[in-house]
Design an enzyme around this catalytic site. Structure first.
Site, PDB file in Angstrom:
ATOM      1  N   LYS A 246      26.520  -4.631  -2.176  1.00 30.75           N
ATOM      2  CA  LYS A 246      27.985  -4.588  -2.336  1.00 30.75           C
ATOM      3  C   LYS A 246      28.641  -3.909  -1.145  1.00 30.75           C
ATOM      4  CE  LYS A 246      27.130  -3.723  -7.224  1.00 30.75           C
ATOM      5  NZ  LYS A 246      27.118  -2.599  -8.181  1.00 30.75           N
TER       6      LYS A 246
ATOM      7  N   ARG B  21      11.436   3.776   3.213  1.00 33.65           N
ATOM      8  CA  ARG B  21      11.085   2.833   4.287  1.00 33.65           C
ATOM      9  C   ARG B  21      12.344   2.052   4.625  1.00 33.65           C
ATOM     10  NH1 ARG B  21       5.952  -1.147   4.374  1.00 33.65           N
ATOM     11  NH2 ARG B  21       5.024   0.836   5.014  1.00 33.65           N
TER      12      ARG B  21
ATOM     13  N   ARG C  28       0.785  -1.219   0.000  1.00 35.29           N
ATOM     14  CA  ARG C  28       0.000   0.000   0.000  1.00 35.29           C
ATOM     15  C   ARG C  28       0.824   1.279   0.000  1.00 35.29           C
ATOM     16  NH1 ARG C  28      -2.611  -3.935   1.829  1.00 35.29           N
ATOM     17  NH2 ARG C  28      -0.598  -4.407   2.702  1.00 35.29           N
ATOM     18  N   THR C  29       1.794   1.348   0.885  1.00 37.17           N
ATOM     19  CA  THR C  29       2.494   2.623   1.071  1.00 37.17           C
ATOM     20  C   THR C  29       3.237   3.002  -0.206  1.00 37.17           C
ATOM     21  OG1 THR C  29       2.753   2.005   3.381  1.00 37.17           O
ATOM     22  CG2 THR C  29       4.076   3.854   2.602  1.00 37.17           C
TER      23      THR C  29
ATOM     24  N   HIS D 180       5.309   5.777  11.501  1.00 41.37           N
ATOM     25  CA  HIS D 180       4.777   5.628  10.132  1.00 41.37           C
ATOM     26  C   HIS D 180       3.839   6.828   9.907  1.00 41.37           C
ATOM     27  CE1 HIS D 180       3.561   3.966   6.429  1.00 41.37           C
ATOM     28  NE2 HIS D 180       3.209   2.747   6.797  1.00 41.37           N
TER      29      HIS D 180
HETATM   30  N1   CP Z   1       0.024  -0.059   5.954  1.00 37.43           N
HETATM   31  C1   CP Z   1       1.194  -0.351   5.343  1.00 37.43           C
HETATM   32  O1   CP Z   1       2.241   0.236   5.646  1.00 37.43           O
HETATM   33  O2   CP Z   1       1.111  -1.292   4.351  1.00 37.43           O
HETATM   34  P1   CP Z   1       2.312  -1.768   3.453  1.00 37.43           P
HETATM   35  O3   CP Z   1       3.323  -2.428   4.358  1.00 37.43           O
HETATM   36  O4   CP Z   1       1.715  -2.696   2.440  1.00 37.43           O
HETATM   37  O5   CP Z   1       2.932  -0.543   2.814  1.00 37.43           O
END
Ligand code: CP
Length: 331
Positions: free
Chosen positions: A99, A120, A70-71, A148
């Site tokens: 590497k 991320r 999603r993110t 998050h």
């Molecule tokens: N909610 C969320 O962070 O989903 P993903 O890990 O799929 O990005």
């Protein structure tokens, strides 16, 4: 697989530091109440007007050192719908990190090419660290079990849309409150809106003490439970379910012990409030049974959709694009 410069806890090192670029979003605490409300208005605007050309000529990097559906896809859709371009990776094993390239060098390299980095990483504090090594704005798309913040903006938008307000709500968080970064960010954002929290978790996955201290310092009411009882469900406006974060456990036997403790079934909602909505950041494993999906109180798929609009607003914030002017030019 990925070697970082400092083999230590980034969160401890960088706690309290300001990002070099004030457009960055590392923690939800970087955003004031007024700015949250403004971003929610902007998300509403983008929901009604998703397509623009305001990122024409802009390039955005999505660097995902941890898996995501999603993110990453909603951020990339947001850039595409705003007329920008995306580069990046969804699997760091295809990059020169294998590497031995450090996070610092990776961020400095990517900064040569783009106007914004969405990142991320599995280490807490990695996004904060990235802001210290580049002038390009960084959006934290999740750093370990820490924060998050873009998820929080879509959670707030979902709460606002379904409840008509953010203030004075009964919010129940269930499941992995220890490692779940989404509940940590949401708890912090709600400090402006006088929530009453219920935390439902087993002893191993309780809300960490620093977040309970945060509640105390900010006058936020909370009660802890180990039972996911009808009394808890029936006195709730927002039921925020979470997945037990298997990837954060060092001992898989510990995970096995706790992975099936909290499961929501449709029959458990019989006495719930009319306005109850069930949220989940997703992905789910088994904590929400499939028979809940058709209940009008299930909102998790719409919640994920709201992520597109909330992230459009956050991208504009990071790039200094005034959405108010965009709205005016539509008139
Ligand atoms: N909610 C969320 O962070 O989903 P993903 O890990 O799929 O990005």
């Amino acid at each position: 697989m990925f070697r970082v410069d400092e083999n230590c806890n980034f969160a401890l090192l960088y706690k309290g530091f300001q990002p070099m670029n004030q457009s960055s979003l590392v923690s939800i605490s970087d955003i004031s109440r007024e700015e949250i409300l403004s971003l929610l208005e902007q998300a509403r605007y983008f929901e009604n007007h998703p397509n623009h050309k305001i990122l024409d000529g802009k390039v955005v990097a999505t660097l995902f050192f941890e898996p995501s559906t999603r993110t990453r896809l909603s951020f990339e859709t947001a850039v595409n719908r705003l007329g920008g371009r995306v580069i990046g990776f969804s699997d760091a094993s295809t990059t020169s990190s294998t590497k031995g390239e450090t996070l610092k060098d990776t961020i400095k390299m990517v900064s040569n090419y783009v106007d914004l980095i969405i990142m991320r990483h599995y280490l807490e504090g990695a996004a904060r660290y990235a802001t210290e090594v580049t002038d390009v704005p960084i959006i934290n798309a999740g750093d370990g079990a820490n924060q998050h913040p873009s998820q929080t903006m879509l959670d707030l938008y979902s709460i606002y849309k379904t409840q008509g307000r953010l203030e004075n709500l009964d919010i129940t968080m269930v499941g992995d409150l220890k490692y779940g970064r989404t509940v940590h960010s949401l708890l912090m954002a709600m400090r402006y809106f006088n929530p009453r929290f219920k935390f439902v978790a087993c002893d191993e996955l309780k809300m960490p003490v620093e977040y309970k201290i945060f509640c105390d310092e900010n006058g936020i009411e909370y009660t802890e439970y180990t039972d996911f009882s009808p009394e808890v469900i029936n006195s709730t406006d927002i039921l925020y379910m979470t997945r037990v974060q298997r990837e954060r456990f060092t001992d898989i036997m510990e995970y096995e012990k706790v992975k099936n403790l909290y499961n929501l079934h449709n029959s458990m909602l019989d006495g719930s409030r009319d306005n109850l909505k069930i949220l989940h950041p997703l992905p789910r494993v088994n904590e929400i049974a499939l028979d809940v999906d058709d209940n009008p109180k299930a909102y998790y798929f719409q919640q994920a959709r709201n992520g597109l609009y909330a992230r459009q607003a956050l991208i504009c914030r990071a790039l200094g694009i005034d959405v108010t002017k965009l709205k005016e030019s539509d008139k």
